[in-house]
Enzyme design. Structure first.
Site, mmCIF file in Angstrom:
data_model
loop_
_atom_site.group_PDB
_atom_site.id
_atom_site.type_symbol
_atom_site.label_atom_id
_atom_site.label_comp_id
_atom_site.label_asym_id
_atom_site.label_seq_id
_atom_site.Cartn_x
_atom_site.Cartn_y
_atom_site.Cartn_z
ATOM 1 N N ARG A 101 0.817 -1.223 0.000
ATOM 2 C CA ARG A 101 0.000 0.000 0.000
ATOM 3 C C ARG A 101 0.848 1.269 0.000
ATOM 4 O O ARG A 101 0.308 2.372 -0.011
ATOM 5 C CB ARG A 101 -0.883 0.048 1.260
ATOM 6 N N TYR A 115 0.500 4.376 -2.228
ATOM 7 C CA TYR A 115 -0.573 5.314 -1.896
ATOM 8 C C TYR A 115 -0.233 6.117 -0.631
ATOM 9 O O TYR A 115 -0.198 7.338 -0.652
ATOM 10 C CB TYR A 115 -1.889 4.548 -1.719
ATOM 11 N N LYS A 145 1.065 9.941 -0.878
ATOM 12 C CA LYS A 145 0.319 11.087 -0.343
ATOM 13 C C LYS A 145 1.151 11.863 0.682
ATOM 14 O O LYS A 145 1.021 13.082 0.811
ATOM 15 C CB LYS A 145 -0.997 10.626 0.297
ATOM 16 N N PHE A 196 -19.914 -4.042 -0.212
ATOM 17 C CA PHE A 196 -21.048 -4.600 0.534
ATOM 18 C C PHE A 196 -22.372 -4.275 -0.153
ATOM 19 O O PHE A 196 -23.259 -5.127 -0.244
ATOM 20 C CB PHE A 196 -21.074 -4.044 1.974
ATOM 21 N N PRO A 251 -9.935 -9.476 10.696
ATOM 22 C CA PRO A 251 -10.793 -10.174 11.653
ATOM 23 C C PRO A 251 -12.233 -9.632 11.694
ATOM 24 O O PRO A 251 -13.099 -10.262 12.313
ATOM 25 C CB PRO A 251 -10.084 -9.892 12.985
ATOM 26 N N GLY A 252 -12.514 -8.494 11.071
ATOM 27 C CA GLY A 252 -13.867 -7.928 11.105
ATOM 28 C C GLY A 252 -14.040 -6.902 12.208
ATOM 29 O O GLY A 252 -15.022 -6.164 12.262
#
Length: 294
Positions: free
Chosen positions: A121, A124, A128, A170, A185-186
């Protein structure tokens, strides 16, 4: 465009954008569209530059990391060169990703971040961070009028349906009747700001007198599971929620401190997640051609 004093020139290379999003303005006397890549110099006359160019979804910036870093570095240099030549004020949309995987929670503007410089990542995040450095160097060395917004997760109509960002994922999954894929893990959190609130914040920053950086985002913090539950409840109660593997360096938490935006810009978000999601659903349904079952 809604302010009749403005003539607007949009510059896009359509790497992640779509002409479709602008069709309401085609042929308007105050509107112009140029197909151009900011990594190439641009010679036009303007007095304000909103430098928003950059893929902002992990799918896109991992697909072409070199393009992403070029946009952030060379693109920002080109836009600063333009600002310098014509005496324009320039606003950079930076990102909460400059804070990396934060060791401080929530994040205010004084936090320097915790970023992996060589991860997938980094094109990005570090891109920035360099863009912010360039902005301040041009400001100090050449007296350029700069504004820096650090944008936290933003969502709303017209997002790329297969964008790879969590809200669009979603909503598209729920509409298509597919399971909602929560990256493990959510429990990682994000804060979601509706697009009209974001635009209002950016315009206030551009028109105001503070260079920034200023966090612009919605401090309402949700885990990815909570987001999935909300989408399920509001859009399609039938869908399953499943866990999938995560991408490396995924920040565990994200929540802006927006006291600076409140104080300096008189700005705070007004649209709650549960109001914004149905607006986005309506737009996605139209574009996917899948109406709501009554």
């Amino acid at each position: 465009m809604q302010n009749e004093k403005n003539e607007v020139v949009v510059v896009d290379n359509y790497f992640t954008g779509s002409k479709d999003n602008l069709k309401q303005w085609f042929g308007h006397p105050r509107f112009e569209l140029i197909r151009h890549d900011v990594t190439e110099p641009l010679l036009i006359e303007v007095d304000q530059i909103y430098h928003l160019a950059c893929p902002a979804s992990p799918i896109f910036y991992k697909h072409n990391p070199v393009k992403t870093i070029k946009t952030n570095v060379i693109g920002t240099l080109n836009m600063l060169g333009l600002a310098k030549r014509v005496g324009a004020r320039i606003l950079l949309t930076s990102t909460s990703e400059v804070y990396g995987d934060p060791l401080v929670h929530p994040q205010d503007e004084s936090y320097w971040g915790n970023v992996n410089p060589i991860g997938v990542r980094s094109c990005y995040d570090e891109g920035k961070r360099v863009a912010e450095t360039l902005m301040f160097d041009y400001h100090r060395q050449h007296g350029i009028e700069i504004r820096i917004a650090r944008i936290f997760n933003t969502y709303g109509p017209r997002m790329n349906i297969d964008d790879g960002r969590v809200v669009s994922n979603f909503i598209a999954q729920a509409i298509r009747n597919e399971p909602l894929t929560v990256q493990a893990p959510g429990t990682q959190t994000r804060s979601f700001c509706y697009v009209s609130d974001m635009v209002d914040g950016l315009i206030r920053l551009m028109e105001g007198n503070n260079t920034g950086p200023i966090n612009i985002g919605n401090p309402g913090e949700f885990t990815m599971l909570e987001l999935a539950e909300n989408v399920k409840e509001l859009i399609n109660p039938e869908v399953k929620i499943i866990h999938v593997e995560n991408t490396p360096d995924d920040p565990r938490q994200r929540k802006p401190v927006i006291s600076k935006a409140k104080e300096v810009l008189g700005w705070e978000p007004t649209i709650k997640l549960r109001e914004g999601l149905p607006r986005m659903e309506e737009d996605f349904r139209k574009r996917l051609g899948i109406p709501r079952k009554e």
